[in-house]
Design an enzyme around this catalytic site. Structure first.
Site, PDB file in Angstrom:
ATOM      1  N   LYS A   1      -4.998  -4.557  -0.341  1.00 32.05           N
ATOM      2  CA  LYS A   1      -4.273  -5.612   0.373  1.00 32.05           C
ATOM      3  C   LYS A   1      -5.213  -6.438   1.261  1.00 32.05           C
ATOM      4  O   LYS A   1      -6.377  -6.050   1.480  1.00 32.05           O
ATOM      5  CB  LYS A   1      -3.146  -4.965   1.179  1.00 32.05           C
ATOM      6  CG  LYS A   1      -2.076  -4.294   0.293  1.00 32.05           C
ATOM      7  CD  LYS A   1      -0.907  -3.762   1.127  1.00 32.05           C
ATOM      8  CE  LYS A   1       0.140  -3.104   0.249  1.00 32.05           C
ATOM      9  NZ  LYS A   1       1.342  -2.668   1.032  1.00 32.05           N
TER      10      LYS A   1
ATOM     11  N   TYR B   1       7.274  -8.472  -5.153  1.00 28.39           N
ATOM     12  CA  TYR B   1       8.056  -7.585  -4.280  1.00 28.39           C
ATOM     13  C   TYR B   1       9.555  -7.899  -4.336  1.00 28.39           C
ATOM     14  O   TYR B   1      10.283  -7.591  -3.381  1.00 28.39           O
ATOM     15  CB  TYR B   1       7.546  -7.672  -2.845  1.00 28.39           C
ATOM     16  CG  TYR B   1       6.324  -6.815  -2.560  1.00 28.39           C
ATOM     17  CD1 TYR B   1       6.376  -5.426  -2.682  1.00 28.39           C
ATOM     18  CD2 TYR B   1       5.127  -7.383  -2.158  1.00 28.39           C
ATOM     19  CE1 TYR B   1       5.275  -4.630  -2.410  1.00 28.39           C
ATOM     20  CE2 TYR B   1       4.007  -6.589  -1.879  1.00 28.39           C
ATOM     21  CZ  TYR B   1       4.096  -5.213  -2.011  1.00 28.39           C
ATOM     22  OH  TYR B   1       2.987  -4.427  -1.743  1.00 28.39           O
TER      23      TYR B   1
ATOM     24  N   ASN C   1      -1.129  -1.886   5.461  1.00 25.60           N
ATOM     25  CA  ASN C   1      -1.439  -0.505   5.085  1.00 25.60           C
ATOM     26  C   ASN C   1      -2.394  -0.375   3.894  1.00 25.60           C
ATOM     27  O   ASN C   1      -2.340   0.589   3.142  1.00 25.60           O
ATOM     28  CB  ASN C   1      -0.150   0.300   4.885  1.00 25.60           C
ATOM     29  CG  ASN C   1       0.702  -0.222   3.760  1.00 25.60           C
ATOM     30  OD1 ASN C   1       0.355  -1.208   3.116  1.00 25.60           O
ATOM     31  ND2 ASN C   1       1.821   0.437   3.493  1.00 25.60           N
TER      32      ASN C   1
ATOM     33  N   HIS D   1      -1.557  -0.904  -2.234  1.00 24.05           N
ATOM     34  CA  HIS D   1      -0.297  -0.738  -2.964  1.00 24.05           C
ATOM     35  C   HIS D   1      -0.555   0.109  -4.195  1.00 24.05           C
ATOM     36  O   HIS D   1      -1.592  -0.043  -4.840  1.00 24.05           O
ATOM     37  CB  HIS D   1       0.265  -2.092  -3.426  1.00 24.05           C
ATOM     38  CG  HIS D   1       1.300  -1.950  -4.509  1.00 24.05           C
ATOM     39  ND1 HIS D   1       2.620  -1.675  -4.238  1.00 24.05           N
ATOM     40  CD2 HIS D   1       1.196  -1.969  -5.868  1.00 24.05           C
ATOM     41  CE1 HIS D   1       3.281  -1.553  -5.389  1.00 24.05           C
ATOM     42  NE2 HIS D   1       2.444  -1.731  -6.387  1.00 24.05           N
TER      43      HIS D   1
ATOM     44  N   GLU E   1       4.480  -3.901 -13.413  1.00 21.86           N
ATOM     45  CA  GLU E   1       3.557  -4.470 -12.416  1.00 21.86           C
ATOM     46  C   GLU E   1       2.216  -4.832 -13.051  1.00 21.86           C
ATOM     47  O   GLU E   1       1.621  -5.862 -12.715  1.00 21.86           O
ATOM     48  CB  GLU E   1       3.354  -3.483 -11.268  1.00 21.86           C
ATOM     49  CG  GLU E   1       4.610  -3.321 -10.422  1.00 21.86           C
ATOM     50  CD  GLU E   1       4.436  -2.325  -9.284  1.00 21.86           C
ATOM     51  OE1 GLU E   1       3.328  -1.765  -9.126  1.00 21.86           O
ATOM     52  OE2 GLU E   1       5.407  -2.131  -8.539  1.00 21.86           O
TER      53      GLU E   1
HETATM   54  P1  RTP Z   1       3.593  -0.199  -1.694  1.00 19.10           P
HETATM   55  O1  RTP Z   1       4.767  -0.631  -2.541  1.00 19.10           O
HETATM   56  O2  RTP Z   1       2.910  -1.342  -0.988  1.00 19.10           O
HETATM   57  O3  RTP Z   1       2.627   0.657  -2.483  1.00 19.10           O
HETATM   58  O4  RTP Z   1       4.097   0.755  -0.528  1.00 19.10           O
HETATM   59  P2  RTP Z   1       5.140   1.936  -0.638  1.00 19.10           P
HETATM   60  O5  RTP Z   1       5.628   2.106  -2.042  1.00 19.10           O
HETATM   61  O6  RTP Z   1       4.514   3.115   0.020  1.00 19.10           O
HETATM   62  O7  RTP Z   1       6.308   1.388   0.291  1.00 19.10           O
HETATM   63  P3  RTP Z   1       7.558   0.473  -0.108  1.00 19.10           P
HETATM   64  O8  RTP Z   1       8.787   1.142   0.390  1.00 19.10           O
HETATM   65  O9  RTP Z   1       7.496   0.073  -1.543  1.00 19.10           O
HETATM   66  O10 RTP Z   1       7.324  -0.812   0.810  1.00 19.10           O
HETATM   67  C1  RTP Z   1       6.449  -1.856   0.399  1.00 19.10           C
HETATM   68  C2  RTP Z   1       5.599  -2.282   1.573  1.00 19.10           C
HETATM   69  O11 RTP Z   1       6.445  -2.884   2.559  1.00 19.10           O
HETATM   70  C3  RTP Z   1       5.975  -2.565   3.852  1.00 19.10           C
HETATM   71  N1  RTP Z   1       6.988  -1.857   4.586  1.00 19.10           N
HETATM   72  N2  RTP Z   1       7.254  -2.111   5.820  1.00 19.10           N
HETATM   73  N3  RTP Z   1       8.357  -2.117   8.439  1.00 19.10           N
HETATM   74  C4  RTP Z   1       8.824  -1.258   7.517  1.00 19.10           C
HETATM   75  O12 RTP Z   1       9.722  -0.469   7.747  1.00 19.10           O
HETATM   76  C5  RTP Z   1       8.238  -1.290   6.189  1.00 19.10           C
HETATM   77  N4  RTP Z   1       8.584  -0.532   5.200  1.00 19.10           N
HETATM   78  C6  RTP Z   1       7.790  -0.887   4.177  1.00 19.10           C
HETATM   79  C7  RTP Z   1       4.765  -1.684   3.700  1.00 19.10           C
HETATM   80  O13 RTP Z   1       3.592  -2.486   3.804  1.00 19.10           O
HETATM   81  C8  RTP Z   1       4.910  -1.136   2.304  1.00 19.10           C
HETATM   82  O14 RTP Z   1       3.657  -0.823   1.761  1.00 19.10           O
HETATM   83 MG    MG Z   2       6.373   0.519  -3.199  1.00 20.02          MG
END
Ligand code: RTP
Ligand code: MG
Length: 143
Positions: free
Chosen positions: A11, A51, A114, A117, A128
């Site tokens: 990212k 997204y 973070n 991804h 994806e």
């Molecule tokens: P990613 O898709 O980026 O690999 O991350 P992930 O599966 O671990 O998390 P996901 O639930 O898919 O959320 C996508 C990205 O959105 C941001 N996020 N912010 N503020 C919040 O509560 C929150 N929750 C998620 C994070 O940057 C996350 O990587």
């Molecule tokens: Mg995710």
């Protein structure tokens, strides 16, 4: 276990910190192989499309703003159990909860910024990867 492919995005925060090489080293050390890679500065429409599953979530607007704030490195990774292996290498979404030695524990500052991804299922990984790469751009790693 099956050979899978998964999508990785390093990212804008990780790229800005000049940690591309350090993070790819973690990926390679976990036994995953890069089969496609491209630097790209996502447009708003491209980030929103990627997204789309999160479009109703409260963090969606900030997520799109962040993902378009600078260039990213998009990669397709290949290996045994690649989807779960890469999720494990990344660590928890919130770096505060990420295990020591994971990408997010060591390179991320917050849940919003973070570092990486990774696809969360094999089906999403296929979609994806197809979002960013044509099949001819994927180079199978036979050795
Ligand atoms: P990613 O898709 O980026 O690999 O991350 P992930 O599966 O671990 O998390 P996901 O639930 O898919 O959320 C996508 C990205 O959105 C941001 N996020 N912010 N503020 C919040 O509560 C929150 N929750 C998620 C994070 O940057 C996350 O990587
Ligand atoms: Mg995710």
């Amino acid at each position: 276990m099956a050979i899978e492919r998964t999508l990785s995005i390093l990212k804008p925060d990780a790229v800005a910190k000049n940690k591309i090489g350090a993070i790819i080293a973690r990926i390679e050390d976990a036994g995953l192989k890069v089969v496609a890679a491209r630097m790209i500065h996502l447009t708003q429409a491209e980030a929103e499309g990627f997204y789309a599953v999160h479009s109703e979530r409260p963090f969606f607007k900030d997520l799109v703003k962040f993902m378009t704030s600078g260039p990213v490195l998009v990669q397709a990774l290949e290996g045994e159990n690649a989807v779960q292996v890469y999720r494990d290498v990344m660590g928890a979404t919130n770096p505060k909860n990420a295990a020591p030695g994971t990408i997010r524990a060591d390179f991320a500052d917050s849940i919003d910024e973070n570092a990486a991804h990774g696809s969360d299922s094999l089906e999403n990984a296929k979609n994806e990867i197809a979002y960013f790469f044509r099949s001819i751009e994927l180079c199978p790693r036979t050795r």
